[in-house]
Each structure stands twice: as structure tokens, then as C-alpha cells.
Design an enzyme around this catalytic site. Structure first.
Site, PDB file in Angstrom:
ATOM      1  N   SER A   1      37.464   2.708  31.787  1.00  0.00           N
ATOM      2  CA  SER A   1      37.376   4.155  31.601  1.00  0.00           C
ATOM      3  C   SER A   1      37.387   4.470  30.097  1.00  0.00           C
ATOM      4  CB  SER A   1      38.523   4.857  32.328  1.00  0.00           C
ATOM      5  OG  SER A   1      38.333   6.258  32.328  1.00  0.00           O
TER       6      SER A   1
ATOM      7  N   ASP B   1      29.963   7.781  40.109  1.00  0.00           N
ATOM      8  CA  ASP B   1      31.200   8.001  39.356  1.00  0.00           C
ATOM      9  C   ASP B   1      31.322   9.489  39.029  1.00  0.00           C
ATOM     10  OD1 ASP B   1      33.175   8.201  37.320  1.00  0.00           O
ATOM     11  OD2 ASP B   1      32.825   6.132  36.739  1.00  0.00           O
TER      12      ASP B   1
ATOM     13  N   HIS C   1      34.989   6.088  40.374  1.00  0.00           N
ATOM     14  CA  HIS C   1      35.520   5.840  39.036  1.00  0.00           C
ATOM     15  C   HIS C   1      36.637   4.804  39.121  1.00  0.00           C
ATOM     16  CE1 HIS C   1      36.257   6.717  34.844  1.00  0.00           C
ATOM     17  NE2 HIS C   1      37.551   6.852  35.087  1.00  0.00           N
TER      18      HIS C   1
END
Length: 352
Positions: free
Chosen positions: A219, A287, A316
Site C-alpha cells: 500500500s 482495488d 486492496h
């Protein structure tokens, strides 16, 4: 493939169960059985034809492409998202609750920064392993957690566990103000600033100058009292979106004239063309934070050092697969195969 075997086994077991229930009079007639079997067959066909797909592999260089296909089989195999939660938002929300948290013991180290701040590093040295008994040359992986993430996130713990089996050392970079550490200066971190990361990389390299080093980020990878001296925290906390929070806080903290200047500076599409070492990026098209339309595919095609692996589903940091995905995700498999390939066969990329 494991996913196909599991799906076929599930269908077979369901059919046997339903046939048995018909015998004991649960359905009372063959109508209920026909409906259930029809629905199951339709869902199986939809799953296999629409959901289960091979990831899209975008690579600008033929050498890197051949290297990945040879050493990272997960990138060319069909990805089978978990049968009952393949949608992106569901995968994103359920992953932290479904996957187990392996037990990992760290050694913590606090290092100082040039502006008087401190950074917390959690080391997993993997001493005593038989593969790399000499610590001075043991491969090291720098792990970068996501936004507000720490060394205790389940995805980080899984990465450490996989690295342990390969004999590697791990060090987790906890951003300022997280992992329970005091924030000593009125500055946290943002997606565009790499000063703290550069400090950590130099520190790790100085400690083990002869050990190969690579990084894996997930991330994007605070404490209020120190920030209240310079920011209106009450106003910041009223933000209703990430963009509004960045406009009131992040862009101001790092001196950007507007939020658009910050987002432009942080956008990877302006930096992909400058990457000079092999980089593998895994992203699901569904995502919710990094959607498919925002991925710099065309820029990646122009750089032989960049490989994008795009799955149709996964959410995600989700990438759940299998019927009950507690032990390992697709992301874990890609991580393990890629780090092993780079550390043990990395020279092949330049020899091809």
C-alpha cells in the site's frame, strides 16, 4: 490447479449431500434438488469463466519478462479468488479477520533523523538458520507497511514467516508516530517524501554492507500532542474524505502550495520511467484505493525494469484464495517467489 480441485471437490460434496437430503425427505421432491444443482452449476460456470483468470503481466523488457516467467510461476498461473468472497471491497474488509497472525519475535531499534525525529525499526534477524549462517552476507528484506501500518500487521507477519523459511533477514520500517513510538517532531510522513526511507536504507546498508538488500512495500507504507502545536487538529479531524484530509493536513505539513501539487508529486506515473532496478508491482484492478484506471500501464511498458502484475480481483491487499484462506494469500506466494528469485538468480536478468 489447487483452485480447480477445490471447486470440483466442493461441487461433488455438495451433490452427495443434497442427494442424501432428498433420500431423507428434506426436499420432498426433486424440484428443490434441481434448483440447487442448477444454481450451483451456473455459479461454477460464472466463477470459472469470469472470476478465475490469469493475471495481466505488463513488462517493458524481454529479459525481465523471461526471468519472471521462469522463476515466478504464480505470475503466469490462473488466480482463483476465494469462492465466496472474490469481490474487491469484501476481500479488502475480510482479509485482516480471516488470515492468521503468525507469531514473530522482533528486536526493536530506534534511530535518529537529521531533524531530531526518530524511526522505529523492528528486526527479525533469523539467526541460527542453516541456509545463511553468516549474518554478514545474509540477504536482507526491508519491509514497508501501508498507511498507519506497523510490523504487527498480518501481511507483514506473513512476509516475515516466508522469509524465515528461505533463510533471509527482515527489518520492518515503522513510519514516524506509529507502532507506539512517540512523535518527537511535528512531522509524520506522506506518499511523496522519501527522506526517512533513505535514512533507513543507509542505516541498514551500513550495518550489513556485504549483504544483498531489497525492499518490499505494501500500500503506501500519529500522536496528537506534538502536532497540535502547529496544526488545527480539531478542524483536520472533521475531514470527510482522504482528499480533504490531505488538503488540510498532509499537503500543508510538507509545504505544498495546494493538494494538487502534492498529488502530482506523489503520483507514481511521473517516477516509473526513472526506475533503474528490477521492480515488481502487484495490483488488483478492482482495488478500491488504487483502481485499474489509475495504474500507469503505458509508462511501465516503456521501462524494461518495471513489471506490473494486474489481477482482475483481489481488492486492496486482499488477494484471498482457496476455500478458507487463513494461511496464505496470492500476494504471499508472489512475494516469496520474487524475493527468492532476485536473491538467488538475480544476475540472470542482466545475462539474458
Amino acid at each position: 490447479m489447487l483452485g480447480i480441485i477445490s471447486l470440483q471437490g466442493l461441487t461433488r460434496d455438495l451433490s452427495l449431500y443434497l442427494e442424501n437430503q432428498v433420500r431423507v425427505g428434506l426436499f420432498g421432491s426433486g424440484v428443490g434438488l434441481s434448483l440447487v444443482l442448477g444454481f450451483g452449476a451456473a455459479y461454477a460456470c460464472y466463477y470459472l469463466s469470469v472470476i478465475a483468470k490469469k493475471p495481466q503481466l505488463v513488462i517493458g523488457g524481454e529479459a525481465f519478462c523471461c526471468f519472471l516467467k521462469q522463476h515466478c510461476p504464480a505470475l503466469t498461473e490462473t488466480y482463483y479468488p476465494t469462492l465466496w468472497c472474490w469481490e474487491g471491497r469484501v476481500q479488502t474488509l475480510l482479509r485482516p479477520f480471516i488470515t492468521v497472525k503468525p507469531l514473530v519475535h522482533y528486536n526493536n531499534e530506534l534511530i535518529k533523523t537529521a531533524d531530531g525525529g526518530q524511526i522505529s525499526l523492528d528486526w527479525f534477524n533469523n539467526d541460527g538458520n542453516a541456509i545463511y549462517p553468516d549474518a554478514s552476507v545474509r540477504p536482507t528484506i526491508l519491509l514497508l507497511p501501508g498507511l498507519t501500518g506497523t510490523s504487527r500487521e498480518s501481511y507483514i507477519l506473513h512476509m516475515v514467516t516466508h522469509s524465515e523459511g528461505l533463510g533471509y533477514r527482515c527489518v520492518v520500517f515503522n513510519n514516524r508516530g506509529v507502532a507506539g513510538e512517540d512523535l518527537l517532531t511535528p512531522r509524520t510522513y506522506c506518499a511523496a517524501n522519501t527522506e526517512d526511507l533513505e535514512t533507513v536504507i543507509q542505516h541498514v546498508h551500513n550495518m550489513y554492507p556485504d549483504a544483498p538488500l531489497m525492499a518490499a512495500g505494501v500500500s503506501m507504507g500519529g500522536h496528537r500532542a506534538i502536532l497540535e502545536k502547529q496544526f488545527d487538529i480539531a478542524n483536520i479531524m472533521k475531514a470527510k474524505s482522504i482528499r480533504e484530509f490531505d488538503r488540510r493536513f498532509t499537503s500543508v505539513m510538507f509545504g505544498y502550495p495546494t493538494i494538487d501539487h502534492y498529488y502530482k508529486d506523489a503520483s507514481p506515473c511521473h517516477r516509473v520511467k526513472s526506475i533503474e532496478i528490477p521492480v515488481l508491482c502487484l495490483n488488483a484492478v478492482d482495488d478500491v484505493f488504487s483502481p485499474g484506471h489509475a495504474i500507469p500501464v503505458e509508462c511501465a511498458k516503456q521501462n524494461p525494469n518495471v513489471a506490473l502484475v494486474l489481477t482482475s480481483y483481489g481488492g486492496h491487499i486482499g488477494f484471498l484464495e482457496g476455500i478458507w484462506p487463513r494461511q496464505q494469500t496470492y500476494m504471499d506466494r508472489v512475494f516469496k517467489q520474487f524475493v527468492q528469485a532476485i536473491f538467488e538468480h538475480g544476475n540472470e536478468i542482466y545475462n539474458m
